[in-house]
Enzyme design. Structure first.
Site, PDB file in Angstrom:
ATOM      1  N   ASP A   1       0.835  -1.200   0.000  1.00 43.49           N
ATOM      2  CA  ASP A   1       0.000   0.000   0.000  1.00 43.49           C
ATOM      3  C   ASP A   1       0.866   1.246   0.000  1.00 43.49           C
ATOM      4  OD1 ASP A   1       0.899  -0.258   2.698  1.00 43.49           O
ATOM      5  OD2 ASP A   1      -0.962  -1.279   3.223  1.00 43.49           O
TER       6      ASP A   1
ATOM      7  N   ASP B   1      -7.914  -3.497  14.610  1.00 39.60           N
ATOM      8  CA  ASP B   1      -9.305  -3.720  14.210  1.00 39.60           C
ATOM      9  C   ASP B   1      -9.429  -4.835  13.173  1.00 39.60           C
ATOM     10  OD1 ASP B   1      -8.207  -2.491  12.011  1.00 39.60           O
ATOM     11  OD2 ASP B   1      -9.593  -0.801  11.974  1.00 39.60           O
TER      12      ASP B   1
ATOM     13  N   HIS C   1      -7.660  -5.126  10.301  1.00 34.24           N
ATOM     14  CA  HIS C   1      -7.389  -4.805   8.903  1.00 34.24           C
ATOM     15  C   HIS C   1      -6.054  -5.392   8.448  1.00 34.24           C
ATOM     16  CE1 HIS C   1      -5.163  -1.167  10.498  1.00 34.24           C
ATOM     17  NE2 HIS C   1      -4.342  -1.520   9.528  1.00 34.24           N
TER      18      HIS C   1
ATOM     19  N   GLU D   1      -9.903  -1.617   5.582  1.00 35.61           N
ATOM     20  CA  GLU D   1     -10.549  -1.370   6.863  1.00 35.61           C
ATOM     21  C   GLU D   1     -11.800  -2.239   7.021  1.00 35.61           C
ATOM     22  OE1 GLU D   1      -8.925   0.185   8.938  1.00 35.61           O
ATOM     23  OE2 GLU D   1      -8.292   2.196   8.380  1.00 35.61           O
TER      24      GLU D   1
END
Length: 259
Positions: free
Chosen positions: A66, A135, A137, A142
């Protein structure tokens, strides 16, 4: 999915580096590289193997997972800069063979499609390093991301920006948008290698490995992949219900069966 529980973060890094090194030694290979804190020890171990054990990356190419949108490529926290600083500049992997999405492209939507096509043109990723967010990801996919998503622009949650603020002067400097390989893109890699250390990742690891497959925990998509190795330390394994079984399986692997 194989879950490998090691005692310490150092042992996690050594295990992961050994897996990547096996691919590199086998001949031409395509490596998927992740940033964040967790993979850094693995990169350090690979650099040591290059220096002390003649591990050559001359036949490898790499693709970053990314990149921030709008952060100058030369910024020290751009992922192009981080990967070069922490890994590729220390081994014989030329800059021209280290690929990443261009977060400063005039048309970031077209850039996402170009990057997706570039991975395909290289024959796909052989082994993809992954970290996991608190979380759940992976990459910058996300919660709520499509399990079939391809490389695209994403908006970061405030939690992710807060988690990454430690790399910047303040959260205000953390970009809101990123270009990231999608969950479908990641899933096309032939071998997925997920790393996690520390008690802060224990809940996310448990959800990814033992919870339902759901967009609420993007990393749970790994359960659908035919070749996944999850390497965690004791702290990150702290909430796994089947931890004792994973240790038993590892201790009784058939002779000759690698990762």
């Amino acid at each position: 999915m194989e879950v490998v529980i090691r005692r310490t973060p150092e042992e996690v890094a050594a295990t992961a580096a050994g897996i990547v090194a096996d691919y590199v030694r086998s001949g031409p290979s395509v490596l998927g590289l992740a940033t964040g804190s967790t993979p850094l020890a693995t990169y350090a171990d690979l650099i040591r193997r290059h220096r002390d054990e003649d591990l050559s990356f001359a036949q490898a190419v790499s693709f970053n997972l990314d990149e921030y949108v709008g952060l100058p490529a030369a910024h020290p926290e751009s992922y192009r800069s981080v990967i070069r600083r922490e890994f590729t500049s220390h081994v014989d992997l030329p800059d021209a063979d280290v690929h990443g999405p261009d977060g400063n492209a005039e048309d970031v939507f077209a850039e996402a499609k170009r990057y997706e096509a570039a991975i395909d043109a290289a024959g796909g990723v052989d082994v993809q390093l992954l970290g996991i967010g608190t979380d759940g990801h992976i990459g910058f996919n996300e919660p709520g991301s499509s399990l079939a998503s391809l490389t695209r622009i994403k908006t970061l949650t405030e939690q992710t920006r807060e988690d990454n603020a430690r790399f910047f002067e303040s959260i205000d400097e953390v970009p809101i948008h990123v270009l990231t390989q999608g969950l479908g893109t990641i899933s096309r890699a032939r071998h997925l290698l997920l790393l996690a250390t520390g008690a802060g990742k224990a809940e996310a690891v448990q959800a990814a490995v033992e919870g339902p497959v759901t967009a609420f925990c993007p990393a749970s998509v790994l359960q659908l992949h035919p070749h996944v190795t999850v390497v965690v330390d004791d702290a990150a394994a702290g909430r796994l219900r089947l931890a004792d079984y994973y240790r038993y399986v590892l201790a009784n692997k058939p002779t000759g069966q690698g990762f």
